[in-house]
Design a protein around this motif. Structure first.
Motif, PDB file in Angstrom:
ATOM      1  N   GLN A  12     -37.434  35.200   4.034  1.00 28.31           N
ATOM      2  CA  GLN A  12     -38.541  35.206   3.533  1.00 28.31           C
ATOM      3  C   GLN A  12     -39.554  34.327   4.300  1.00 28.31           C
ATOM      4  O   GLN A  12     -40.084  34.201   4.719  1.00 28.31           O
ATOM      5  CB  GLN A  12     -39.068  35.202   1.756  1.00 28.31           C
ATOM      6  N   GLN A  15     -39.465  34.083   7.808  1.00 28.58           N
ATOM      7  CA  GLN A  15     -40.118  35.863   8.312  1.00 28.58           C
ATOM      8  C   GLN A  15     -40.986  35.613   9.017  1.00 28.58           C
ATOM      9  O   GLN A  15     -42.232  35.641   9.685  1.00 28.58           O
ATOM     10  CB  GLN A  15     -39.963  36.980   7.730  1.00 28.58           C
ATOM     11  N   LEU A  16     -42.064  34.202   7.374  1.00 29.55           N
ATOM     12  CA  LEU A  16     -42.819  33.709   7.382  1.00 29.55           C
ATOM     13  C   LEU A  16     -42.838  32.608   8.921  1.00 29.55           C
ATOM     14  O   LEU A  16     -44.458  32.927   9.262  1.00 29.55           O
ATOM     15  CB  LEU A  16     -43.293  32.757   6.181  1.00 29.55           C
ATOM     16  N   ASN A  19     -43.516  34.237  11.900  1.00 27.34           N
ATOM     17  CA  ASN A  19     -44.875  35.846  11.595  1.00 27.34           C
ATOM     18  C   ASN A  19     -46.139  34.590  11.816  1.00 27.34           C
ATOM     19  O   ASN A  19     -47.624  35.398  12.114  1.00 27.34           O
ATOM     20  CB  ASN A  19     -45.042  36.397  11.009  1.00 27.34           C
ATOM     21  N   LYS A  20     -45.690  33.163  12.614  1.00 26.04           N
ATOM     22  CA  LYS A  20     -46.311  31.752  11.679  1.00 26.04           C
ATOM     23  C   LYS A  20     -47.910  32.018  11.141  1.00 26.04           C
ATOM     24  O   LYS A  20     -48.652  31.339  11.591  1.00 26.04           O
ATOM     25  CB  LYS A  20     -47.629  31.825  13.782  1.00 26.04           C
ATOM     26  N   ASP A  21     -46.868  32.908  10.063  1.00 26.51           N
ATOM     27  CA  ASP A  21     -48.314  32.833   8.984  1.00 26.51           C
ATOM     28  C   ASP A  21     -48.089  31.248   7.976  1.00 26.51           C
ATOM     29  O   ASP A  21     -47.337  30.542   7.468  1.00 26.51           O
ATOM     30  CB  ASP A  21     -47.330  33.585   8.118  1.00 26.51           C
ATOM     31  N   GLY A  22     -48.684  30.870   8.317  1.00 30.27           N
ATOM     32  CA  GLY A  22     -48.499  28.997   8.569  1.00 30.27           C
ATOM     33  C   GLY A  22     -49.635  29.016   7.166  1.00 30.27           C
ATOM     34  O   GLY A  22     -49.231  28.272   5.523  1.00 30.27           O
ATOM     35  N   ASP A  23     -50.419  29.304   6.854  1.00 37.01           N
ATOM     36  CA  ASP A  23     -51.513  29.884   5.117  1.00 37.01           C
ATOM     37  C   ASP A  23     -50.458  29.469   4.191  1.00 37.01           C
ATOM     38  O   ASP A  23     -50.142  29.449   2.908  1.00 37.01           O
ATOM     39  CB  ASP A  23     -52.370  30.147   5.479  1.00 37.01           C
ATOM     40  N   ALA A  24     -49.407  31.305   4.779  1.00 39.31           N
ATOM     41  CA  ALA A  24     -48.725  31.485   3.520  1.00 39.31           C
ATOM     42  C   ALA A  24     -47.780  30.618   3.252  1.00 39.31           C
ATOM     43  O   ALA A  24     -47.261  30.088   1.744  1.00 39.31           O
ATOM     44  CB  ALA A  24     -48.202  32.683   3.898  1.00 39.31           C
ATOM     45  N   GLN A  27     -49.074  27.796   0.708  1.00 43.03           N
ATOM     46  CA  GLN A  27     -48.877  27.925  -0.667  1.00 43.03           C
ATOM     47  C   GLN A  27     -47.241  28.348  -1.161  1.00 43.03           C
ATOM     48  O   GLN A  27     -47.408  28.182  -1.972  1.00 43.03           O
ATOM     49  CB  GLN A  27     -49.645  29.747  -0.572  1.00 43.03           C
ATOM     50  N   GLN A  28     -46.379  28.845  -0.246  1.00 43.38           N
ATOM     51  CA  GLN A  28     -44.835  28.608  -0.881  1.00 43.38           C
ATOM     52  C   GLN A  28     -44.725  27.914  -1.230  1.00 43.38           C
ATOM     53  O   GLN A  28     -44.069  27.587  -2.436  1.00 43.38           O
ATOM     54  CB  GLN A  28     -44.231  29.276   0.280  1.00 43.38           C
TER      55      GLN A  28
END
Length: 450
Positions: A12, A15-16, A19-24, A27-28
């Motif tokens: 997980q 994958q983040l 996707n370069k999903d820094g905010d997620a 938070q994680q």
């Protein structure tokens, strides 16, 4: 609830990152302990781990970096700019910052130092880098709380509050005179119960254990273990208080020493990890294997000189592996006990008394083991008395020889300034194999007359 790292969770996170999903990701991970983040970083490849280091706040990632294996941290640091490394170092205690700086190339060190804005922090790091490795000066941290014996209790409390802002953990409060020399320590209980106008000189404890900047790490560990200390102050040649060493620093040192000694005992000449390069692993393992090969060849040569005896007394051959194995086992046992005594500074007996003790112990062990061997040999193989006597005397003699070698070699190496951990490796085993075979067939020749 204790953190549990699973393959699904790592997938997980990966994958983040993809996707370069820094905010997620923030938070994680925002509620995680830095040790848990370090565990996650070790499961990622260096590019993914570097992305997380750059994404998260330095007050978290700096702690996580310290927890990482050195090889993993080195790969991450290679992907960070000097400015980014400087941001991490500014959040670290000086001892940790020095550990990281020591892993950088000299040119990179200079660039990183220029990027650190806190001039006092830089000065402390540069000072610690000057001390020799494996000394208290290189191991200590500069962060501590010091008070002057001339202060009043009220003034002392105000100054302690100011200093404590820069200290992660306040283990002890040290007292110095006007020249900065260590004069004692301050009990928090005494401080709280004293009147505000009382002077520190009236309430501090003058007795305090300390080490100098040149004290070897092993001696620091011994002192802290002996006196059950959570921290120990470090002074320079003039007695001026310059830093402190905490128990977590010593635990890390002891672990590193134990890992190194374990590898030396296994015949690995330098610190290696399972995922190190083939070249490094070969360089660490091959020299000892060559030594073992030479020793084995000498054993075969010695055995070859008794070929006629083996032809006339074939049963002698079947006991060669047993004699060699017992020699190796006894030698390793003896050297391990001596090694432990040398490490703990508990080996106080004179050399001759130590050797006499080993001989007496070996005689007892040899007698018991010989009886068991003769009984088993007589029942299973039908050995006659003369042959059984040969085996019994040989086994006892080999045990005595192996115990003396296992005792003497570490002591001699230690007195020569060589790490005695080397004695518990193939050197002892090979030496005892050769001596064991020679003793075995010499005694057999005397008794059986070939």
């Amino acid at each position: 609830m204790q953190f549990q790292l699973t393959d699904d969770y790592i997938a997980q996170i990966e994958q983040l990152i993809a996707n370069k999903d820094g905010d997620a990701l923030r938070q994680q991970l925002e509620e995680f302990h830095f040790a848990d983040i370090a565990e996650i970083l070790e499961e990622l490849d260096s590019e993914e781990a570097t992305y997380l280091i750059k994404l998260l706040e330095s007050d978290i990632t700096s702690e996580a970096l310290i927890e990482l294996d050195e090889d993993i941290r080195e790969k991450i640091l290679e992907r960070l700019s000097p400015k980014e490394i400087a941001a991490e170092l500014e959040e670290m205690d000086t001892d940790d910052a020095v550990d990281v700086m020591g892993e950088l190339h000299e040119d990179i060190q200079k660039q990183v130092i220029k990027e650190i804005e806190d001039t006092e922090h830089v000065a402390d790091i540069v000072e610690l880098l000057k001390y020799e490795e494996d000394t208290a000066g290189a191991l200590m941290a500069k962060e501590l709380v010091r008070v002057k014996e001339t202060w009043t209790v009220a003034g002392c409390v105000r100054e302690m509050r100011r200093q404590a802002k820069n200290v992660t953990r306040v283990h002890s409060i040290y007292v110095v005179n006007k020249e900065g020399k260590l004069t004692g320590r301050l009990s928090l209980k005494d401080l709280l119960t004293a009147g505000e106008k009382a002077h520190i000189s009236d309430v501090f404890i003058p007795k305090v254990d300390y080490v100098t900047v040149h004290t070897e790490n092993e001696e620091v560990a011994r002192i802290m273990q002996k006196y059950d200390l959570e921290a120990i102050p470090v002074v320079d040649e003039n007695g001026v208080l310059v830093g402190r060493i905490t128990i977590d620093d010593i635990v890390d040192f002891i672990k590193e020493e134990a890992d190194r000694d374990y590898q030396l005992a296994a015949g690995i000449s330098e610190d290696v990890e399972a995922d190190d390069s083939m070249r490094k692993i070969i360089r660490a393992r091959l020299p000892w294997l060559i030594l073992a090969l030479v020793g084995g060849f000498v054993s075969v040569t010695v055995l070859g000189t008794f070929s006629d005896a083996i032809a006339d007394h074939a049963a002698l051959f079947f006991f060669v592996p047993l004699i060699a194995a017992m020699a190796g086992n006894v030698g390793v046992q003896s050297s391990a006990i001596v090694m432990q005594g040398l490490a703990n500074k508990t080996l106080r007996d004179p050399l001759m008394k130590r050797l006499f003790k080993e001989v007496v112990l070996s005689l007892f062990n040899g007698f018991v083991l010989s009886l068991l061997l003769i009984a088993a040999g007589t029942i299973i193989m039908g050995l006659d008395f003369k042959f059984g006597l040969t085996i019994a005397i040989s086994l006892t003699s080999v045990i005595i020889s192996a115990s003396l070698i296992g005792t003497l070699v570490p002591i001699i190496l230690d007195r020569m300034g060589i790490d005695p951990a080397m004695a518990t490796g193939p050197f002892i085993t090979t030496s005892n194999d050769i001596c064991g075979i020679l003793i075995y067939f010499t005694i057999a020749k005397l008794i059986l007359g070939f």
